[in-house]
Design a protein around this motif. Structure first.
Motif, short mmCIF file in Angstrom:
data_model
loop_
_atom_site.label_atom_id
_atom_site.label_comp_id
_atom_site.label_asym_id
_atom_site.label_seq_id
_atom_site.Cartn_x
_atom_site.Cartn_y
_atom_site.Cartn_z
N LEU A 73 0.83 -1.21 0.00
CA LEU A 73 0.00 0.00 0.00
C LEU A 73 0.87 1.26 0.00
N PHE A 74 1.89 1.27 0.84
CA PHE A 74 2.79 2.42 0.88
C PHE A 74 3.60 2.52 -0.42
N ASN A 75 4.14 1.40 -0.89
CA ASN A 75 4.99 1.43 -2.08
C ASN A 75 4.23 1.80 -3.34
N GLU A 76 2.94 1.51 -3.40
CA GLU A 76 2.15 1.88 -4.57
C GLU A 76 1.81 3.37 -4.60
N ASN A 77 1.92 4.03 -3.47
CA ASN A 77 1.52 5.43 -3.39
C ASN A 77 2.67 6.41 -3.14
N TYR A 78 3.78 5.92 -2.63
CA TYR A 78 4.87 6.81 -2.25
C TYR A 78 6.23 6.26 -2.66
N VAL A 79 7.14 7.19 -2.95
CA VAL A 79 8.56 6.89 -3.01
C VAL A 79 9.04 7.18 -1.59
N ILE A 80 9.49 6.16 -0.88
CA ILE A 80 9.84 6.29 0.53
C ILE A 80 11.36 6.34 0.69
N LYS A 81 11.83 7.38 1.36
CA LYS A 81 13.26 7.54 1.61
C LYS A 81 13.49 7.90 3.06
N HIS A 82 14.60 7.43 3.58
CA HIS A 82 15.01 7.72 4.96
C HIS A 82 16.19 8.68 4.95
N LEU A 83 16.16 9.62 5.88
CA LEU A 83 17.30 10.51 6.10
C LEU A 83 17.73 10.34 7.55
N VAL A 84 19.01 10.08 7.74
CA VAL A 84 19.53 9.84 9.08
C VAL A 84 19.98 11.17 9.69
N VAL A 85 19.48 11.46 10.90
CA VAL A 85 19.79 12.69 11.63
C VAL A 85 19.97 12.39 13.11
N LYS A 170 -10.74 1.19 2.89
CA LYS A 170 -10.38 -0.15 3.36
C LYS A 170 -8.87 -0.26 3.55
N GLU A 171 -8.10 0.27 2.61
CA GLU A 171 -6.64 0.24 2.71
C GLU A 171 -6.15 1.10 3.89
N LEU A 172 -6.77 2.25 4.08
CA LEU A 172 -6.40 3.11 5.20
C LEU A 172 -6.72 2.43 6.53
N ALA A 173 -7.82 1.69 6.58
CA ALA A 173 -8.17 0.94 7.80
C ALA A 173 -7.13 -0.15 8.07
N THR A 174 -6.63 -0.78 7.03
CA THR A 174 -5.58 -1.80 7.17
C THR A 174 -4.32 -1.17 7.77
N ILE A 175 -3.95 0.00 7.27
CA ILE A 175 -2.77 0.69 7.78
C ILE A 175 -2.98 1.08 9.24
N ALA A 176 -4.15 1.62 9.56
CA ALA A 176 -4.44 2.01 10.94
C ALA A 176 -4.33 0.81 11.87
N LYS A 177 -4.90 -0.30 11.45
CA LYS A 177 -4.86 -1.52 12.27
C LYS A 177 -3.42 -1.96 12.51
N GLN A 178 -2.59 -1.91 11.46
CA GLN A 178 -1.19 -2.34 11.58
C GLN A 178 -0.42 -1.45 12.54
N PHE A 179 -0.61 -0.13 12.44
CA PHE A 179 0.11 0.77 13.33
C PHE A 179 -0.32 0.57 14.78
N LYS A 180 -1.59 0.37 15.00
CA LYS A 180 -2.07 0.13 16.37
C LYS A 180 -1.51 -1.19 16.90
N LEU A 181 -1.43 -2.20 16.04
CA LEU A 181 -0.90 -3.51 16.43
C LEU A 181 0.58 -3.42 16.77
#
Length: 187
Positions: A73-85, A170-181
């Motif tokens: 779900l994240f990869n289909e919607n975003y280019v995700i990058k990490h910056l270390v600080v 439905k996808e947003l609910a899946t994400i919410a459930k995962q973060f709460k878990l």
């Protein structure tokens, strides 16, 4: 045939490690510019996450975003990058050059990590991890959501994802459930 397969796998590992090493030594501006280019090509937004090696909530954020139920779900919607600080003195070498200035530019320098930003493919800021006061969130405006765990934080996170992606309810609910878990043990 086996030798060809082994060589192909070995080459893939070498290329993967080289790419990872390049990103570790890349400057923040290089990572950001490359992310915007990729986002334009893939018709996505850019999700930048500021993190540090010592940060347990950064690890929970990554675990929640990379879980089997949410990664696609994240990869289909975003280019995700990490910056270390914000690394300790003995780990400053892990930081991306310019990451602290970039963090400060967007008001995250006093927010802690993880701190995240969502940009469109033209580099316009669409959302950040600061709390908002709206019908979904009861907390005062300005605090860092970071890795959302409480009901208010997850609601704010989902609201921001809904505004910056093509994720359906439905996808947003899946994400919410995962973060709460993943964050149910957070204190």
């Amino acid at each position: 045939m086996k030798i060809k397969s082994i060589l192909t796998i070995t080459l893939a590992i070498i290329i993967s490690n080289f790419s990872f090493a390049q990103e570790k030594t890349a400057t923040t501006q290089q990572i950001f510019t490359k992310s915007l280019e990729q986002a334009k090509q893939e018709n996505k937004n850019v999700f930048i996450i500021f993190r540090a090696s010592w940060c347990s909530n950064c690890k929970k954020m990554d675990a929640s975003m990379n879980a089997a139920s949410t990664k696609k779900l994240f990869n289909e919607n975003y280019v995700i990058k990490h910056l270390v600080v914000l690394e300790s003195k003995n780990k400053k070498h892990l930081e991306n050059a310019g990451s602290e200035d970039f963090l400060k530019k967007y008001g995250g320098d006093r927010q802690g990590v993880p701190f995240w930003l969502i940009f469109d493919s033209n580099g316009n800021l669409l959302a950040d991890s600061k709390m908002v006061k709206n019908e979904f969130v009861l907390k005062e405006k300005g605090g860092n959501i970071g890795c959302p765990a409480s009901d208010d934080e997850v609601a704010a996170f989902i609201y921001k994802l809904k505004e910056t992606s093509n994720l359906n309810d439905k996808e947003l609910a899946t994400i919410a459930k995962q973060f709460k878990l993943n964050n149910s043990t957070r204190k």
